[in-house]
Design a protein around this motif. Sequence first.
Motif, mmCIF file in Angstrom:
data_model
loop_
_atom_site.group_PDB
_atom_site.id
_atom_site.type_symbol
_atom_site.label_atom_id
_atom_site.label_comp_id
_atom_site.label_asym_id
_atom_site.label_seq_id
_atom_site.Cartn_x
_atom_site.Cartn_y
_atom_site.Cartn_z
ATOM 1 N N GLU A 196 23.080 47.432 31.786
ATOM 2 C CA GLU A 196 23.119 46.587 32.971
ATOM 3 C C GLU A 196 24.529 46.553 33.555
ATOM 4 O O GLU A 196 24.711 46.590 34.781
ATOM 5 C CB GLU A 196 22.648 45.181 32.640
ATOM 6 N N VAL A 200 25.535 47.812 37.358
ATOM 7 C CA VAL A 200 26.213 46.969 38.331
ATOM 8 C C VAL A 200 27.507 47.623 38.804
ATOM 9 O O VAL A 200 27.808 47.650 40.012
ATOM 10 C CB VAL A 200 26.490 45.565 37.749
ATOM 11 N N GLU A 470 33.056 36.137 40.331
ATOM 12 C CA GLU A 470 31.966 36.014 39.359
ATOM 13 C C GLU A 470 30.607 36.073 40.052
ATOM 14 O O GLU A 470 29.651 36.640 39.521
ATOM 15 C CB GLU A 470 32.098 34.713 38.562
ATOM 16 N N ARG A 471 30.489 35.506 41.250
ATOM 17 C CA ARG A 471 29.229 35.558 41.992
ATOM 18 C C ARG A 471 28.824 37.008 42.260
ATOM 19 O O ARG A 471 27.639 37.352 42.263
ATOM 20 C CB ARG A 471 29.373 34.816 43.334
ATOM 21 N N TYR A 473 29.854 39.866 40.546
ATOM 22 C CA TYR A 473 29.694 40.727 39.381
ATOM 23 C C TYR A 473 28.838 40.136 38.262
ATOM 24 O O TYR A 473 28.350 40.869 37.405
ATOM 25 C CB TYR A 473 31.072 41.067 38.794
ATOM 26 N N GLY A 474 28.711 38.816 38.238
ATOM 27 C CA GLY A 474 28.028 38.181 37.125
ATOM 28 C C GLY A 474 28.999 37.793 36.029
ATOM 29 O O GLY A 474 30.124 38.315 35.954
ATOM 30 N N PRO A 475 28.573 36.871 35.152
ATOM 31 C CA PRO A 475 29.478 36.336 34.119
ATOM 32 C C PRO A 475 30.024 37.388 33.165
ATOM 33 O O PRO A 475 31.190 37.322 32.774
ATOM 34 C CB PRO A 475 28.605 35.319 33.384
ATOM 35 N N HIS A 478 32.680 39.564 34.876
ATOM 36 C CA HIS A 478 33.803 38.685 35.192
ATOM 37 C C HIS A 478 34.625 38.418 33.936
ATOM 38 O O HIS A 478 35.868 38.400 33.970
ATOM 39 C CB HIS A 478 33.275 37.376 35.787
#
Length: 927
Positions: A196, A200, A470-471, A473-475, A478
């Motif tokens: 994943e 991304v 973070e929004r 790329y995701g946690p 990030h």
Amino acid sequence: MSPAPSLDTSPVTRHALSHDASHYLLLPAAVAVPRDEAEVAALLARMVQEQRPVTFRSGGTSLSGQAQTSSVLADVRRGFRGVEVFEGGARVRVGPGATLREVNARLAPHGRRLGPDPASEAACTIGGIIANNSSGMAAGITENTYRTLESLRCVLPSGTVLDTSDPRADALLREAEPALHAGLDALAARVRADPEAVRVIRERFALKNTMGYGINALLDFDEPAQMLAHLVIGSEGTLAFVSSAVFRTVAVPAHTATGLLVLPDLRRATAALPALTEQGFATVELLDARSLEVARALPGAPQEITALDVRGHAALLLEQRADDPAELQDRVGRAEQLARVLDPAAGFAMTIDPGRRSALWTARKGLYAAVAGARPAGSTALLEDVAVPVPALEATCAGLQDLFTRHGYDGAVIFGHAKDGNIHFLLDEHLDRGDRLEAFTEDMVELVLDHGGNLKAEHGTGRVMAPFVERQYGPALHAVMREIKALVDPEGILNPGVVLTDDPRAHMRDLKPVVEVEEEVDRCVECGYCEPVCPSRDLTLTPRQRIVLRRDLRAAERSGDEGTARAIREAYPYEGLATCAADGMCQSACPVGINTGDLVRRLRAEEAGPLEGAAWAAAAGSWDTVTRGASLAMGAAGALPRALPAAATGAARALLGADRVPAYTAELPRRGGAVRQAGGRGRASAVTAAVHLPACVHTMFGSGSTGGTAGAGAPGALAVLAERAGVRLAVPDDAASLCCGTPFSSKGMTAAKERMHEHLRRSLRSATQDGALPVVVDAASCTEGVLGALESLHREGVDVEVIDAVTFARRHLLPLLEVRRRVPSVTVHPTCSTTALGATEDLVALAEAAAEEVVVPVAWGCCAYAGDRGMLHPELTASATAAEAAEVAARPTAAYVSANRTCELGMHAATGQEYRHVLELLAEVTA
């Protein structure tokens, strides 16, 4: 270890460097100016020891707040400017202080350029290009910094120097920084093992993307040293300082065609993109209706734009490039065939004409600052950029327009690099009412991410988008970025708050207040485009800094900060006024047409006392006597040993002040020139073709000629050339009493200038028979001054053409002359006035006619002699010409020419070479 550079805590330095092109403003506690890599390492060691953050800044053209700090600011604009071209231009080593335009100018003779091509190329520096992973209009994601940078040399916060041109770079990094090396290795393995995460990253970086760190480096490279080097690209000064870099350059195709495709609306324009992308256009630039309206009003806007009756239209600026003219013609034919299918709202044709192409691109590149310059009083222009997949561009633009309407941004503009799905939008906002901006930003973020886009495509994350990394790329990813920061900069001293932040409202803090001060400069958007052409940039202040200090002075006075106000008031007479050449070069670079010299001249007028004003007024009434006296004084001084007049003027300067008494300097001629005499010049039997106005500087400063017209200078050379060409010129009866007014205006003596201008207008109106004949002026700065003086005649219905002598000679004399013996080589110094007049090409053409080889130094710029400014402040000319003088010294030639007498003196002072007017050389080779 070298000592760390000193920290300058003076209010003037701190305020001058606190402003950049962004809408943020933080006042640094101190400023350091490291000159080399060793000083940078020493500075970083000191910052780690003192636990003080440090931010590096160069061009100050970034838009996202990444060059701002309230701690220590390290200014690398004045150093690290080295440019070394090798392998026939295939590669180039550059320092972070060099501008992109300068690098490309050095690559141009090889038919090469750097891949990144941002619109700010005139002012942005390599440091920012690397720090922001710049791309631009044609670069896309294949010719951006990340893809074209071959190696870099950088200083880590620990002081370790990484040089990836060294084959042992990875081993040396493992030895010097084992934890960092192992940590990057482990991070790469972890990311690669997560499908994943890989998806991304590949998806995000398939588009232009400057959000967060370039974590695609963890997938693209196997060695931690290369990973780190490519993480540094786009890290905005938060991981390392790049002291030099080697780029692989790209070829400049020999032939280019450009055209503007106008479509009925934005929807039709974006819907056309897939078909246009298939044809492989080098650039596809989108302009919405508001952009077209703004572009119509730009100086020099092309007919393709000015002829439009804009009613919701949108346009695509298209360019095709090829080495083979036949191939280009084929591409143009296919483009025009496709345009017919797309049913344009106006005629479409691609042009290879350099002038028309330049006008189209000037209109596109000037959009941001032009819209910003016309913003409502008290507002700030905010430029954002995003990227989405091209198929989603239509829906994204429609969504943005809906957001503009919903949030009340009536004058918002959309433009950008459409073939990459990269669009810019420009808003006018009152930052003291931040709720609307914050709400719009939230909605915009949601819109772009919903369409699979990136929140920053070119301008860097900075402060403006740090809360949203973070929004996007995701946690998990990030967290990877945070680990990278901790590994490379464990003390957190490099540019904290940029790229990564814990503050969800960081983008709404430290917003720049709007302070209106003076009509001449209130339009300034602080973009910094003026700085590279300013002759005082390395000595005192730049035009942007002169303006922002006026703004900060007003703000300090309003807030009661008397200490700051006093410091600025005390420093400004020398730094802001005395060392401004008022040459207008800043206006030539300013997208909104500001000439900071106008402000400086008015402030000089306000400083001048009544006695000084009366003296200049009297001089205007007896200019013939003044110029004769100056010529006699020059001759008298020249008859003495140089030490005597130098000592006399030195004593007078000490007593009366350096701004009142010029120094007697080594470049001054031993005698003045001849008094200007009325009458005919050239072929007596010919019909008069023009009025010749000899400039008074030739009377005052004589000639540098050593050829056949020795002592006659440019006026004599023009007369000789006219005679040989069979052309007749006429000198006005009162020529000896005339002046263009520049000596008066440069001192701020407005009343005296107007008196002289009125005299000049009467004389030339009569001499030219109300404009029946053109006026030819033999000093470029005087030509510019005469043009300004005669502007008011146009309002009376009288149009007098004013031509500089180099343009007149190229058009009307050169075709009739026989060059008998060309000199082997000549160095040409263009001037600020030949630039303003558009006469530099004519100057070079005359030099090419007279010499086998013509050298125009890449580093040429205004010499800052500016009439007598170089004698009042020789340090200004020395600073302004330092780079050009070094280039001239490295490449000696047989002759040295320019187009203005005082500029010839300035370059003589700088180089030790005898510069003369190009007409004098042309007279010599046609004898």
